[in-house]
Design an enzyme around this catalytic site. Structure first.
Site, short mmCIF file in Angstrom:
data_model
loop_
_atom_site.label_atom_id
_atom_site.label_comp_id
_atom_site.label_asym_id
_atom_site.label_seq_id
_atom_site.Cartn_x
_atom_site.Cartn_y
_atom_site.Cartn_z
N TYR A 285 4.54 0.85 4.59
CA TYR A 285 3.69 -0.26 5.03
C TYR A 285 4.17 -1.54 4.34
O TYR A 285 3.52 -2.10 3.47
CB TYR A 285 2.23 0.00 4.66
CG TYR A 285 1.57 1.17 5.35
CD1 TYR A 285 2.01 1.62 6.59
CD2 TYR A 285 0.51 1.83 4.75
CE1 TYR A 285 1.40 2.69 7.22
CE2 TYR A 285 -0.11 2.90 5.38
CZ TYR A 285 0.34 3.34 6.62
OH TYR A 285 -0.26 4.40 7.24
N ASP B 149 -8.18 -0.30 0.41
CA ASP B 149 -8.13 1.06 -0.11
C ASP B 149 -7.25 1.15 -1.36
O ASP B 149 -7.58 1.85 -2.32
CB ASP B 149 -7.54 2.03 0.94
CG ASP B 149 -8.03 1.80 2.35
OD1 ASP B 149 -8.23 0.63 2.74
OD2 ASP B 149 -8.17 2.78 3.09
N ARG C 246 -15.77 1.75 4.77
CA ARG C 246 -15.21 2.47 3.63
C ARG C 246 -14.12 1.66 2.93
O ARG C 246 -13.94 1.78 1.71
CB ARG C 246 -14.69 3.85 4.04
CG ARG C 246 -14.32 4.69 2.82
CD ARG C 246 -14.34 6.17 3.07
NE ARG C 246 -13.25 6.63 3.90
CZ ARG C 246 -13.38 7.50 4.91
NH1 ARG C 246 -14.59 7.96 5.24
NH2 ARG C 246 -12.34 7.89 5.60
N HIS D 154 0.83 -1.20 0.00
CA HIS D 154 0.00 0.00 0.00
C HIS D 154 0.87 1.26 0.00
O HIS D 154 0.56 2.24 -0.70
CB HIS D 154 -0.93 0.00 1.21
CG HIS D 154 -1.94 1.10 1.18
ND1 HIS D 154 -2.87 1.23 0.18
CD2 HIS D 154 -2.15 2.15 2.02
CE1 HIS D 154 -3.62 2.29 0.39
NE2 HIS D 154 -3.21 2.87 1.50
N LYS D 155 1.94 1.25 0.76
CA LYS D 155 2.90 2.35 0.78
C LYS D 155 4.28 1.76 1.10
O LYS D 155 4.38 0.66 1.65
CB LYS D 155 2.55 3.40 1.85
CG LYS D 155 1.21 4.08 1.70
CD LYS D 155 0.96 5.08 2.83
CE LYS D 155 -0.42 5.69 2.74
NZ LYS D 155 -0.68 6.67 3.82
#
Length: 850
Positions: free
Chosen positions: A159, A166, A236, A155-156
């Site tokens: 991370y 997401d 979400r 994700h990043k």
């Protein structure tokens, strides 16, 4: 009749909904609500989101998502001012050299990629070179993005080893669109990998929901030590994934090998949403599976995302309208009723938005983002956060389309779709009550036409039941069925049909794909509902060379039917009204055996059919048709076994075909007359059938001008020295048609004389014409063949399309001739055995069978 036809065709093309959907919600249409919230937000934000609009303004996913939603709104409303605002917002970050201000690619943060979707829209509109350069920067980030050991994007950078739901929205729709713009097909392969990895590692079968994230290394405090997934289902996060699925599917061609699997993920996600929707409000909870727990609340951003994904899924045909439309309408009504607040200035505000949530590290208040229930409900709830505003705008656009535009054709990706088709196919149910033809004067050895007609009329008038032909031999002329009548041929009964043309009055029919007024089929129903022919007895057309079959005796020209055939084709090409296309007596156009024309809820079950004049079972423009356990043995000219034509939702199962032509031939009208009617055959399931003699086991064409889609063939046996092909496509540049989404699996082929799969787009008239046909997305899986000369016989021509053929996990033995592949696109083989080794040669002479 006109009204009846309109109702029938509406039934063929539209899915039934229990109640008429509302046009407005709290006094405004969905499009108006999207516009009102967008205008309110633009007024509130001004230029503060633009580069240097405030000290904190930066390139990020909220800015990009808002800009993207405004561009989509402007496209639907033709609002130049909204386009200008959205373009100015996202393009303000672009420098003269195409670099992106505040963007730090070395952070490898997927959140920074999604703004590229707005740039893609703008590039398609303007072709501005700066935009192209900026898009290249984002693509380079993805090319270098750190990955898990299986190839999933982190994700990043900060991370490591983590995939978040997401991130699927942040990168995948952008990458999928880029793959088509470049074009770069491998990009779609990568997108499919990301989607399916997240499905594999985050889906919870018990709840039907997806965990927020997954840590490959199980190193994070929030990660389950056994599975690596986070502990809860945040609304979400699943909303991001839902939007990613429908947006990515827009970019995938139906021939992509993973498209069925992606659509299956969407369906199970949608099913989970149905389970966890709050029925009282129509909304979804912040923590999806814990409704009513203290601190939990109905959250608007996830609800908007789910409404968008479900509505778009229906609009695109990825999801069933019947199944999911009620959830969309409840959800959107709840958003407008409970989450929209109109201020004193008339501006519109979106309430109940979770400001932010994540995993790992700590919040500004020092709280650890541990993925617990308490954490998710502790984050601030705010108004007008762009993560809620943009999905609300997009949801309104899709709901508006859902309520105002004709339903999209059902999109079928593969075997995962067959269950929903089968669920719609239901055999008609008839009242208990028998009407034996002997009660109406039928006697053995005496023509029973009148008695059968009287029994049908009485049965129909009484509300329905069975018209019973008892054991024995009976003779009749044409039989015309009425609604709610089951013509039952008892065990030991043989119903023989007259060969005198005078016993078959002229009716509205379709003959070799062209509508006209011709001899009645032997058993005929026109615009009826709930009709059946059942029993274990025999239907005998008594055709031979001395009567019906002799009308098309090609061995002894002139062929008697030729003049009338040519005349009917000419009348169809010129668009002469059908009522004026009168053939019949003296025309020598043979009737079909059983024809259901514009009927609903049809069943043919158990009977044996022999010696047919022409095609045996012929549903035309009909819906919900079941042909089950029928035995057909008829070897005359054009003696097709079962020919569904321009019909929808058809099941053919447990039948035996031993025919003089195609065993099953799917059709949809011929040439201009087929295009005038313009109704495809679709959603046809063929299973557990035995094909013996015939030109083809399952054939699409040649009268196929209206197209055919969504054909499923499984668990069949095809074997005869007189069977030419297992699966065959026939068309040309006069007939045209789009022939797509054909799936065959677990079919055992003994001997065929030409090929397992034949695609002949040079059939008869060949390339001479203005309507080149299209054949695409044909998949054969777990096929075995013991003695086929070749696997493929494929002939196209310039302008025609043959694309997306795939054979997997199959074995072909006894090959004696090279495959023929001419003017075709991709043909893929995965885990396929050829014995001897497959060879390809071209050109060769065409097959000899017509």
């Amino acid at each position: 009749m006109k009204t009846r036809l309109l109702v029938l065709f509406a039934g063929l093309g539209l899915a039934a909904v229990a109640a008429e959907p509302p046009a407005t919600f709290n006094g405004a249409t969905p499009l108006e609500w999207s516009r009102r919230l967008a205008q309110s937000e633009m007024a509130r934000r001004g230029t503060t989101l633009n580069y240097q609009g405030t000290p904190k303004a930066r390139w990020d996913y909220t800015t990009g998502l808002f800009s993207y939603s405004l561009l989509k709104l402007a496209a639907q409303t033709s609002d130049a001012a909204t386009t200008t605002y959205a373009a100015s917002l996202v393009e303000s970050y672009l420098q003269p050299d195409g670099s992106i201000a505040t963007y730090k690619p070395e952070e490898y943060n997927l959140d920074m990629v999604t703004s590229g979707r707005a740039l893609q829209l703008r590039y398609e509109q303007t072709k501005d070179e700066r935009l192209k350069i900026a898009l290249g920067h984002l693509l380079r980030q993805l090319a270098m993005q750190p990955r898990t050991s299986e190839g999933g994007f982190w994700h990043k950078q900060r991370y490591p080893g983590q995939m978040w739901l997401d991130g699927l929205y942040m990168a995948s729709p952008f990458l999928a669109r880029a793959g088509n713009l470049l074009p770069e097909p491998a990009a779609l392969d990568d997108v499919a990998k990301q989607i399916l990895l997240v499905d594999r590692h985050t889906y919870d079968e018990r709840s039907g929901l997806f965990y927020h994230a997954w840590d490959e290394k199980r190193a994070q405090a929030w990660a389950d030590p056994a599975t690596g997934h986070s502990p809860n289902f945040w609304g979400r996060a699943e909303g991001w994934y839902a939007m990613a699925l429908v947006d990515c599917l827009d970019e995938f061609p139906p021939t992509h090998p993973e498209v069925e699997a992606i659509n299956a993920v969407l369906r199970k996600l949608a099913d989970g949403l149905l389970l966890h929707q709050d029925l009282a409000s129509g909304l979804w909870w912040q923590v999806l599976d814990q409704p009513g727990r203290k601190g939990n609340y109905l959250e608007s951003s996830a609800s908007g995302m789910f409404v968008y994904a479900l509505a778009k899924g229906i609009n695109r045909g990825y999801l069933s309208r019947e199944k999911y439309l009620p959830a969309v309408l409840r959800g959107y009504a709840g958003l407008v009723r409970d989450c929209i607040r109109t201020g004193g200035d008339g501006g519109v505000n979106l309430t109940r938005v979770c400001e932010v949530a994540g995993l790992g590290y700590t919040t500004a208040s020092g709280r650890v983002r541990d993925g617990s229930f308490d954490y998710y409900v502790s984050e601030p709830v705010v108004e007008n956060d762009l993560k809620g505003v943009a999905p609300f705008i997009l949801a309104g656009l899709e709901v508006q389309r859902l309520l105002t535009q004709p339903p999209a054709p059902e999109v079928v990706r593969g075997w995962g779709d067959v269950d929903r088709i089968l669920a719609r196919i239901q055999v008609p149910v008839f009242p208990a009550g028998d009407f034996p033809i002997t009660d109406f004067g039928a006697k053995p050895g005496v023509g029973a036409t009148g008695a059968i007609g009287d029994a049908i009329a009485a049965c129909h008038a009484a509300g329905g039941g069975r018209v019973v032909v008892p054991a024995g031999e009976w003779t009749t002329g044409a039989i015309h069925l009425l609604s709610n009548v089951n013509l039952h041929i008892s065990a030991g009964a043989t119903l023989r049909f007259s060969t005198a043309p005078a016993d078959y009055p002229v009716v509205f029919t379709r003959w070799e794909g062209v509508e006209g007024m011709n001899y009645s089929p032997l058993i005929y129903a026109f615009e009826q509902e709930n009709v059946a022919v059942t029993g274990s007895g025999t239907l005998d057309g008594q055709a031979d060379e001395s009567n019906w079959w002799g009308w098309n005796d090609r061995d002894h020209p002139p062929v008697r039917q030729q003049a009338a055939r040519d005349r009917l084709l000419d009348l169809g090409e010129r668009g002469v009204p059908v009522s004026e296309r009168v053939l019949g007596d003296g025309g020598f156009l043979r009737p079909n055996f059983i024809q259901f024309y514009r009927c609903r809820n049809v069943l043919v079950e158990g009977v044996t059919i022999i010696r047919s004049p022409m095609w045996e079972i012929h549903p035309v423009l009909s819906q919900n048709v079941t042909v089950r356990g029928v035995k057909i043995r008829s070897h005359g000219p054009n003696n097709d076994g079962c020919d569904p034509e321009s019909s929808r939702d058809v099941l053919i199962e447990d039948c035996v075909f031993d025919t003089g032509d195609d065993c099953i031939a799917i059709k949809s009208g011929r040439n201009n007359d087929g295009r005038r009617v313009n109704v495809p055959s679709e959603n046809i399931v063929i299973r557990r059938c035995t094909m013996k003699d015939g030109h083809g086991g399952v054939v699409l064409g040649s009268e196929i001008s209206g197209g055919v889609r969504n054909v499923f063939i499984e668990d069949c046996t095809m074997d005869s020295p007189n069977l030419d092909c297992a699966l065959r496509f026939k068309s040309n540049a006069q007939r045209g048609g789009v022939l797509e989404n054909v799936f065959m699996r677990r079919v055992q082929i003994g001997r065929v004389t030409e090929a397992v799969l034949a695609i002949d787009l040079l059939y008869e008239e060949g390339a001479k014409g203005a309507h080149p046909p299209v054949v695409r997305n044909v998949q054969l899986d777990h096929i075995t063949s013991a003695a086929s000369p070749r696997v493929l016989y494929i002939r196209g021509f310039a302008g025609a399309v043959i694309e997306g053929l795939r054979l997997t996990d199959s074995t072909f033995r006894g090959l004696t001739q090279p495959d023929v592949v001419e003017q075709a696109g991709t043909v893929g083989f995965v885990r396929v055995t050829f014995n001897p080794v497959r060879r390809v040669a071209q050109p060769v002479q065409p097959p000899t069978t017509p």
